[in-house]
Write an enzyme that holds these catalytic residues in place. Sequence first.
Site, PDB file in Angstrom:
ATOM      1  N   GLU A   1      56.541   0.272  -6.581  1.00 32.54           N
ATOM      2  CA  GLU A   1      55.355  -0.463  -7.017  1.00 32.54           C
ATOM      3  C   GLU A   1      54.231  -0.310  -5.977  1.00 32.54           C
ATOM      4  OE1 GLU A   1      55.648  -4.713  -7.322  1.00 32.54           O
ATOM      5  OE2 GLU A   1      54.170  -4.769  -8.902  1.00 32.54           O
TER       6      GLU A   1
ATOM      7  N   GLY B   1      58.956  -7.785   1.221  1.00 30.60           N
ATOM      8  CA  GLY B   1      60.000  -8.795   1.136  1.00 30.60           C
ATOM      9  C   GLY B   1      61.107  -8.383   0.203  1.00 30.60           C
TER      10      GLY B   1
ATOM     11  N   GLU C   1      61.363  -6.409  -7.686  1.00 38.87           N
ATOM     12  CA  GLU C   1      62.074  -6.813  -8.889  1.00 38.87           C
ATOM     13  C   GLU C   1      62.532  -5.681  -9.795  1.00 38.87           C
ATOM     14  OE1 GLU C   1      58.799  -7.329  -8.227  1.00 38.87           O
ATOM     15  OE2 GLU C   1      57.543  -7.074 -10.002  1.00 38.87           O
ATOM     16  N   ASN C   2      62.820  -4.465  -9.268  1.00 40.68           N
ATOM     17  CA  ASN C   2      63.316  -3.379 -10.121  1.00 40.68           C
ATOM     18  C   ASN C   2      64.294  -3.955 -11.149  1.00 40.68           C
ATOM     19  OD1 ASN C   2      62.164  -1.514  -8.152  1.00 40.68           O
ATOM     20  ND2 ASN C   2      63.885  -2.175  -6.893  1.00 40.68           N
TER      21      ASN C   2
ATOM     22  N   HIS D   1      62.399 -15.935  -7.302  1.00 39.24           N
ATOM     23  CA  HIS D   1      61.148 -15.235  -7.631  1.00 39.24           C
ATOM     24  C   HIS D   1      61.466 -13.895  -8.312  1.00 39.24           C
ATOM     25  CE1 HIS D   1      56.939 -13.810  -6.501  1.00 39.24           C
ATOM     26  NE2 HIS D   1      57.549 -12.660  -6.725  1.00 39.24           N
ATOM     27  N   GLU D   2      62.324 -13.103  -7.687  1.00 41.64           N
ATOM     28  CA  GLU D   2      62.600 -11.763  -8.225  1.00 41.64           C
ATOM     29  C   GLU D   2      63.336 -11.847  -9.565  1.00 41.64           C
ATOM     30  OE1 GLU D   2      61.025  -9.485  -6.870  1.00 41.64           O
ATOM     31  OE2 GLU D   2      60.572 -10.487  -4.980  1.00 41.64           O
TER      32      GLU D   2
ATOM     33  N   HIS E   1      61.052 -12.408 -12.408  1.00 43.83           N
ATOM     34  CA  HIS E   1      60.391 -11.163 -12.805  1.00 43.83           C
ATOM     35  C   HIS E   1      61.196 -10.372 -13.834  1.00 43.83           C
ATOM     36  CE1 HIS E   1      56.860 -10.864 -10.359  1.00 43.83           C
ATOM     37  NE2 HIS E   1      57.481 -10.802  -9.206  1.00 43.83           N
TER      38      HIS E   1
ATOM     39  N   GLU F   1      52.940 -12.022 -10.494  1.00 41.44           N
ATOM     40  CA  GLU F   1      53.253 -12.610  -9.198  1.00 41.44           C
ATOM     41  C   GLU F   1      53.099 -14.123  -9.187  1.00 41.44           C
ATOM     42  OE1 GLU F   1      54.967 -11.139  -7.469  1.00 41.44           O
ATOM     43  OE2 GLU F   1      54.583  -9.055  -7.983  1.00 41.44           O
TER      44      GLU F   1
HETATM   45 ZN   LIG Z   1      56.907 -10.743  -7.166  1.00 40.91          ZN
END
Ligand SMILES: [Zn+2]
Length: 778
Positions: free
Chosen positions: A84, A217, A220-221, A252-253, A256, A275
């Site tokens: 990304e 950090g 999110e693949n 968070h991930e 996504h 995000e």
């Molecule tokens: Zn994110």
Amino acid sequence: MKVRGSEGALSLDAVDMKIDSVRIDGRDSRFKFDKKKGRLRIPAVPKKESTVTITYTKQVADDVIVGLYKSRYGKDHMLVTDLEPAKARTVFPCKDEPLYKAVFKLTVTTDRGISVISNTLSRSEEVTEDGRVKFEFDPTPRMSTYLFFLGVGSFEERSIASGKTRLTVASRPGQSHKGEFILETSAAVLKGYEKYFGIGYPLKKLHLIALPEYHTGAMENWGAITSRESFVLLDENSSAADQRTGAGVMAHEIAHQWFGDLVTMKWWDDLWLNESFASFMDPKMIEKLHPEWDPWRDFLRFGTFRSLNADALSTTHPIQAKVKSVEQVEGIFDSISYGKGAAVLRMLESYVGEEAFRRGVAAYLRRFEYSNARGEDLWEALGKTSGLPVSRVARAWITKAGFPVVTVRTSNGKVKFSQSRFRLNGEETDGSWPIPLNLQVDGKPRTMLLDRKSMSVSARKPLEVVVNRRRTGFYSVLHDKEGYDQIARRFATLHSHDRAGIINDLYLFLQAGKIEPELYFRFVSLTARLADLLATELVTDQLANLRAIADEAGIVRESYTEFYPAQIQRIGLFRKKGEDDSISTVRETLAEQLARTNMYYARKLARGFAAYQEVEPDIRAAVALSYAVTRGEAAFDPLLKLVMDASNELERAKVYPALTSFDDPSLVEKTLELGISGKVSRSDSRFIILGAASNPRARATLWKWLVKRYDRLHDIYGGSFQFYLFLDRAIPRCGIGHESEVRRFISGKRFKEGETTFRRTFELLDTNSGLRQRLLAS
Ligand SMILES: [Zn+2]
């Protein structure tokens, strides 16, 4: 690849590779490869669906830490991708924009004994004639190129089931057992989202991959989340704060996987939607699992409050940024896209109500699954489920840069609110937002939309009206002297989040020169007397920043000399049996500052160094720091040994503040060099540079070193989030006293994708320099 040649010629993105041949339906085809522009043109693609086969060679560069790169540990490495926003084109020729979704069918052949991870499960592994192994992966769902993942290496795995999904932590050898906590947490989070969104997780498996070298950090693949080790590998040596952070990052991930992966933005100008949403869902989900953590505390501290600061700069940008080219995307992975966007979503949720918000989000995901959408589509869905003018309110907040300050005046049973745009440079400008004002009037919560310049409400006790209650709104609140006197009197009785909001606003006004410094420090003193975890953390962060930029100012010294000891006496310097985790996270923040500023506590803490491995994780960083502060140069080698012997990133991260805390510039420089020497993970420079930036006596050293090593840093970290962090977090501190030199130097080094960050860096530096002058004078 299968394509339909409706455009006639097929134009693909292809960067940093050699194109050997192109065949269409088995027949050789002409092609034109513009290496410089990164464009591969295949002129004659038939209208019907056809198969285009491209043979190409990709050489993996040694230095880089993005795209397809070697994530190193010891003498070994794993080969992984991080794509990304636009690095997929450096791995395979493709239409590298989020709108172009495709099904990927991956086959990988490797030497024996090596494992391969991708977005889906490997459906077969067969030994080839020459003794190698061929992995064939299940087709992916329709997805954008930036979500593709490939990892090749000696991965060690540990799995559990979460409903129908297999959850697996993958790491370098000997580390996966530390993934237990994250596995359990992620399983619960995954279930929580399935319920919230009303849509099952669509893949059979989800990997959480701990990368020994990683520039950002986490990422999110789809089906293959990658992360720094420190967010995944947690064990008895991790502090409560480390666990909180790791759990939050995974929440968070995993959010996504729906919001971003299943439904993707049409173009990068809606990156914020991904995000912000994931950042907003993280505390929402963690609150369900760990209500005792009060995750909104971190949401305010690291999200809302930090982004208010960033959004008060004149170099800020609207949440929905204008992104003309893909180079500009990198500059907007910032606190506006994450923190402000998330705060605005929270404001909208509190405006429409929790359930209407959830139903709107679920409807939006259903409607656009496996496809792309825009912000407007979400507002429309929220408007439908709530019956409120969500689009109008949302549009104003996401298309306008900056935020309002609401000025509160009271007279004769009335409270008058008026708004204008707030800027850190002190300029007052007109500007009006539709603000869902969240109030507490005569003890009762009340919401009203302030959608003009000013309006009033009546109250029996006007001076006690709370504005921006619980800080669900993205605006600051300014009272007059009488207002602040009244707040000071009942400060102890306010809700913690309201109290933190007042402190944060005062800190903004302090930086802008809008209030006398004494007013801010008066509230710091009041906070020193209270047991309030969020306010304590917040003030600790602020005083640490003030110390980094103006250590010589008497008013700053007096303040932290009073504040830190007062708070540590309340919670204790050492962990008590059965103590709440939240207290331990505050101790970690506080003890580090005590070690830096208070010899009495530094000596006490330094005693722990003899048995460092037995020290509680929450004060390890402080013990290492205290050892450095009390021993000076003699501490360097033992600390360095700790870093070299550490088994993972978290352990090293706790020693870097110490290794950068010395007064001796040559020692600080030695540590800075270590970060890019290849002897430690290249992920570590983040801790090292930010560590040095927290040491007021290392300002000049750090600036000189950044100048010397700028090109080298750019070679390694250029195009990565880490690089921008070095600029806008380190230079506004270490550039103090070198303001014009900073401008001259950086202006000669500008590059397109860094424009936003450069301008922000200059303005932050000016703000800090101005604040320093005012503090020294007061
Ligand atoms: Zn994110």
